[in-house]
Design a protein around this motif. Structure first.
Motif, mmCIF file in Angstrom:
data_model
loop_
_atom_site.group_PDB
_atom_site.id
_atom_site.type_symbol
_atom_site.label_atom_id
_atom_site.label_comp_id
_atom_site.label_asym_id
_atom_site.label_seq_id
_atom_site.Cartn_x
_atom_site.Cartn_y
_atom_site.Cartn_z
ATOM 1 N N PRO A 1 -5.635 4.440 -5.200
ATOM 2 C CA PRO A 1 -4.499 4.418 -6.082
ATOM 3 C C PRO A 1 -3.899 2.951 -6.238
ATOM 4 N N ASP A 2 -2.996 2.732 -7.122
ATOM 5 C CA ASP A 2 -2.422 1.398 -7.044
ATOM 6 C C ASP A 2 -0.777 1.599 -6.675
ATOM 7 N N ASP A 3 -0.500 0.561 -5.944
ATOM 8 C CA ASP A 3 0.806 0.894 -5.281
ATOM 9 C C ASP A 3 2.162 0.672 -6.181
ATOM 10 N N ALA A 4 1.756 -0.083 -7.189
ATOM 11 C CA ALA A 4 2.905 -0.295 -8.479
ATOM 12 C C ALA A 4 3.162 1.173 -8.916
ATOM 13 N N LEU A 5 2.019 1.849 -9.092
ATOM 14 C CA LEU A 5 2.148 3.024 -9.772
ATOM 15 C C LEU A 5 2.695 4.318 -8.882
ATOM 16 N N ILE A 6 2.319 4.316 -7.516
ATOM 17 C CA ILE A 6 2.804 4.945 -6.481
ATOM 18 C C ILE A 6 4.310 4.903 -6.416
ATOM 19 N N TYR B 1 2.658 -8.543 -2.951
ATOM 20 C CA TYR B 1 3.255 -7.767 -3.129
ATOM 21 C C TYR B 1 4.801 -7.793 -2.808
ATOM 22 N N SER B 2 5.273 -9.033 -2.750
ATOM 23 C CA SER B 2 6.521 -9.356 -2.169
ATOM 24 C C SER B 2 7.403 -8.615 -3.155
ATOM 25 N N GLU B 3 7.464 -8.767 -4.640
ATOM 26 C CA GLU B 3 8.193 -8.327 -5.408
ATOM 27 C C GLU B 3 8.252 -6.767 -5.412
ATOM 28 N N LEU B 4 7.128 -6.232 -5.309
ATOM 29 C CA LEU B 4 6.914 -4.603 -5.379
ATOM 30 C C LEU B 4 7.718 -4.224 -4.253
ATOM 31 N N ILE B 5 7.578 -4.856 -3.004
ATOM 32 C CA ILE B 5 8.288 -4.440 -1.806
ATOM 33 C C ILE B 5 9.761 -4.654 -1.966
ATOM 34 N N SER B 6 10.300 -5.516 -2.736
ATOM 35 C CA SER B 6 11.753 -5.662 -3.043
ATOM 36 C C SER B 6 12.058 -4.584 -3.973
#
Length: 332
Positions: free
Chosen positions: A249-254, A290-295
């Protein structure tokens, strides 16, 4: 020497998962490696396919321009694919430097300039990004126009007209170039609608011009973001949950699924707990790509950010502007 014997994990825990493609032996010739790299790049931006980037990295190991030339494959192709891999890893400056080496006479020149505009944009070097778009005006004026529109937050009425004309012109073009330019135009038109607050039009756009099976992770993020902003979390869950249950799975979609679960005030915490688990692993690895996704995660559904060591995030976020999209599809 470390023990190389296999120990069964406790409680049937899954400690790793590989696809058959990842663990198969490397091709014997350099030409065969390039052919496999082409195939993986065509699919790598689709949901559940990001593992292909790891395979590409392995396939590229040991490839040099001299060895490629001896195999009959052009050095520009290798340079272009190396830059794509660097772009995926958010090493934008290195990617731009490589792309500069591809000359105007190369069949990869237009694709290289399109990617160059993108990576310069990621570094907030707008002048250099615009120059990259202009440099292909004589070869492909339509592509130069779409490239320039892609650098703007919103397309404006004229830009939307150009993008719509491109989509109409390419609607029956099933060539690699046609599919790639269609994907580019679709993504940027949707992104513009999203930034303009025209959320219903984002969904209508994808309904009209896309086949769900061909959507990239970037497209699904656009589409689900419009639904979230339009307060339609159930539709987000319906759109994305099958991708969330994939082996890879893709973390952005999760994270989008976790946001939908929270927005719907569901008593079920499945996606929020899953997102917490995956983001925690990214933090432990200090995964800067993944810094912006974490933010985004901590600004929406994440908790206890103050107890995490996240000082490195602000440094990364100030140094680069993150986008989910990579140069999509095959050679332009």
């Amino acid at each position: 020497m470390a023990d190389t014997s296999w120990s069964e994990p406790d409680d049937n825990a899954v400690v790793a998962r590989w696809s058959k493609e990842e663990i198969k032996p490397l091709p014997q010739t350099f030409a065969q490696r390039i052919e496999e790299i082409r195939k993986h790049f065509t699919l790598a931006d689709k949901p559940g396919e990001s593992w292909r980037y790891d395979r590409i990295y392995v396939l590229m190991d040991g490839l040099t321009a001299q060895k490629i030339a001896a195999s009959g494959v052009g050095a520009d192709e290798l340079t272009y694919y190396r830059a794509r891999l660097l772009q995926h890893r958010h090493e934008f400056a290195r990617a731009a430097a490589l792309l500069q080496k591809i000359d105007p006479g190369s069949v990869f020149f237009s694709s290289a300039r399109l990617m160059m505009a993108q990576v310069y944009g990621e570094q907030n070097q707008q002048k250099a990004a615009r120059e990259a778009c202009v440099s292909i005006m004589l070869e492909q004026s339509d592509l130069a126009a779409v490239c320039s529109i892609g650098l703007q937050e919103t397309a404006g009425s004229a830009g939307h007209g150009i993008l719509t004309a491109q989509l109409e012109r390419l609607s029956s073009d099933d060539s690699p170039q046609g599919r790639s330019l269609t994907a580019w135009a679709l993504y940027h038109k949707a992104k513009s609608y999203l930034n303009e607050g025209k959320y219903e039009q984002v969904e209508a756009l994808y309904q009209r011009w896309s086949d769900d099976a061909l959507l990239s992770v970037a497209d699904l993020v656009n589409r689900s973001e419009a639904l979230l902003r339009n307060d339609k979390p159930a539709q987000v869950t319906s759109l994305l949950q099958r991708y969330g249950h994939e082996d890879y799975p893709d973390d952005a979609l999760i994270v989008q699924l976790a946001r939908a679960e929270q927005q719907s005030e569901s008593a079920d915490f499945y996606w929020r707990e899953y997102a917490e688990e995956r983001i925690t692993q990214r933090i432990k690895r200090r995964d800067t790509s993944y810094s912006e996704l974490i933010s985004l995660y901590f600004s929406t559904v994440g908790k206890n950010a103050e107890s995490r060591n996240l000082s490195w995030l602000s440094q990364v976020n100030n140094a680069q502007k993150y986008q989910y999209v990579a140069v999509q599809g095959d050679l332009l």
